[in-house]
Design a protein around this motif. Structure first.
Motif, PDB file in Angstrom:
ATOM      1  N   LEU A 189       0.834  -1.142   0.032  1.00  0.00           N
ATOM      2  CA  LEU A 189       0.062  -0.083   0.129  1.00  0.00           C
ATOM      3  C   LEU A 189       0.792   1.252  -0.100  1.00  0.00           C
ATOM      4  N   VAL A 190       2.140   1.167  -0.100  1.00  0.00           N
ATOM      5  CA  VAL A 190       3.150   2.228  -0.450  1.00  0.00           C
ATOM      6  C   VAL A 190       3.537   2.193  -1.617  1.00  0.00           C
ATOM      7  N   ALA A 191       4.096   3.238  -2.514  1.00  0.00           N
ATOM      8  CA  ALA A 191       4.492   3.198  -3.574  1.00  0.00           C
ATOM      9  C   ALA A 191       5.685   2.587  -3.647  1.00  0.00           C
ATOM     10  N   GLU A 192       6.553   2.546  -2.581  1.00  0.00           N
ATOM     11  CA  GLU A 192       7.902   1.790  -2.613  1.00  0.00           C
ATOM     12  C   GLU A 192       7.703   0.218  -2.894  1.00  0.00           C
ATOM     13  N   ALA A 193       6.586  -0.233  -2.463  1.00  0.00           N
ATOM     14  CA  ALA A 193       6.444  -1.762  -2.680  1.00  0.00           C
ATOM     15  C   ALA A 193       6.172  -1.960  -3.773  1.00  0.00           C
ATOM     16  N   ASP A 194       5.400  -1.271  -4.857  1.00  0.00           N
ATOM     17  CA  ASP A 194       5.255  -1.477  -6.231  1.00  0.00           C
ATOM     18  C   ASP A 194       6.465  -1.351  -6.813  1.00  0.00           C
ATOM     19  N   ARG A 195       7.216  -0.302  -6.495  1.00  0.00           N
ATOM     20  CA  ARG A 195       8.387   0.039  -7.385  1.00  0.00           C
ATOM     21  C   ARG A 195       9.630  -1.207  -7.139  1.00  0.00           C
ATOM     22  N   ASP A 196       9.664  -1.744  -5.784  1.00  0.00           N
ATOM     23  CA  ASP A 196      10.593  -2.714  -5.398  1.00  0.00           C
ATOM     24  C   ASP A 196      10.268  -4.146  -6.056  1.00  0.00           C
ATOM     25  N   ASN A 197       8.974  -4.297  -6.458  1.00  0.00           N
ATOM     26  CA  ASN A 197       8.469  -5.433  -6.802  1.00  0.00           C
ATOM     27  C   ASN A 197       8.136  -5.306  -8.564  1.00  0.00           C
TER      28      ASN A 197
END
Length: 314
Positions: A189-197
């Motif tokens: 639910l934070v943008a970093e999670a999308d980016r890192d995956n």
């Protein structure tokens, strides 16, 4: 911007520099290599640099034009693949160690001297941490998404209920900033999670994303500062030489993200014996003139020195 030795270990230094400007808690930031908001960060060169702290001070000044005062070591971040809060797979899996430092300053009246540096409001980065006017506007949607993510796992549900105080008897603990951020990261639910995956960035309710794992480092620093407010008078490190009690309360509220009971806060400040009136009145607030106070002379770091009260409004 990290140093690397022959064994593939890279050493970096990160600075969490916090100030209160216009009654808003801010952190000193720069633009990262990918254009995202970043903490001041740089390499430790074991050949060139005599100490971590000296290297930290030099590159913060080089990047922002700002000179650090007192700093304390915050934490050492050493996950594999430290582009994210957790180890990420990959062919290199290079070990990067970052030593984080926390610094507080009262010298943030003006913008940083260099154009690429700025004072960024902390609660723009962690909007769910702002409870001064009740739960943050973004919180209902985040809680709903967390409950959907945790629906089939009782352990996840307990974490959501505990960290976000969604059901009694759980109460909001302002110091658990890092735990809440990492839960949101784990739930995607934070943008970093999308980016890192390697997913398209879809998180829109969870604040300003940051480069690398800098939001995790900042969450660690903010949580440390909120906890220290209760047992050390660190708030005075954010205050000018003279201040009104209203200024002091606003600074405490800005850092803690809580609305405090005015009379109880003032009585608690008086009981600490840490401030004394100057006999000078200020009309800077535009209302009734208020007396200016200053911190008593002496060492505020001793074991007998207490923090300031945080009596939240009911």
């Amino acid at each position: 911007m990290v140093a690397q030795d022959e064994q593939g270990v890279r050493i970096g230094l990160s600075a969490v520099v916090i100030a209160v400007r216009d009654r808003t808690a801010c952190v000193l930031t720069v633009s990262g290599d990918d254009g995202l908001t970043a903490l001041p960060f740089g390499p430790f060169d074991p050949v060139r640099d005599r100490t971590f702290e000296r290297a930290l001070r030099d590159f913060v000044t080089d990047q922002t034009g700002f000179r650090l005062g007192f700093v304390e070591q915050l934490y050492t971040f050493g996950d594999l693949g430290r582009a994210s809060p957790r180890a990420t797979p990959g062919p290199e899996r290079r070990r990067e160690v970052s030593v984080g430092y926390l610094a507080l300053t009262a010298d943030a009246v003006d913008a940083p001297p260099l154009d690429e540096a700025r004072w960024t409001p902390l609660l723009d980065i962690f909007p769910w941490e702002d409870r001064r006017d009740g739960p943050a506007a973004c919180l209902p949607a985040l809680i709903a998404a967390l409950n959907d993510w945790a629906a089939t796992d009782p352990r996840r549900l307990i974490r959501v209920q505990t960290l976000f105080a969604t059901l009694p008897p759980h109460r909001w603990n302002e110091g658990r900033v890092l735990d809440r951020y990492e839960l949101l990261y784990e739930a995607g639910l934070v943008a970093e999670a999308d980016r890192d995956n390697d997913r398209p960035v879809a998180a829109t309710l969870s604040g300003l994303p940051m480069a690398s794992d800098h939001r995790r480092i900042l969450a660690t620093g903010l949580g440390r500062l909120r906890s220290k407010l209760k047992y050390r008078p660190v708030l005075f490190d954010l205050m000018p030489a003279t201040f009104t009690l209203s200024d002091l309360q606003s600074a405490a509220e800005a850092i803690a993200g809580l609305s405090l009971h005015k009379q109880n806060f003032r009585r608690g400040v008086e009981r600490t014996g840490l401030v004394q009136p100057t006999g000078v009145m200020s009309s800077a607030t535009g209302g009734r003139p208020a007396e200016l106070f200053r911190v008593i002379d002496g060492d505020l770091t001793g074991g007998d020195t207490l923090g300031l009260p945080l009596p939240a409004q009911r």
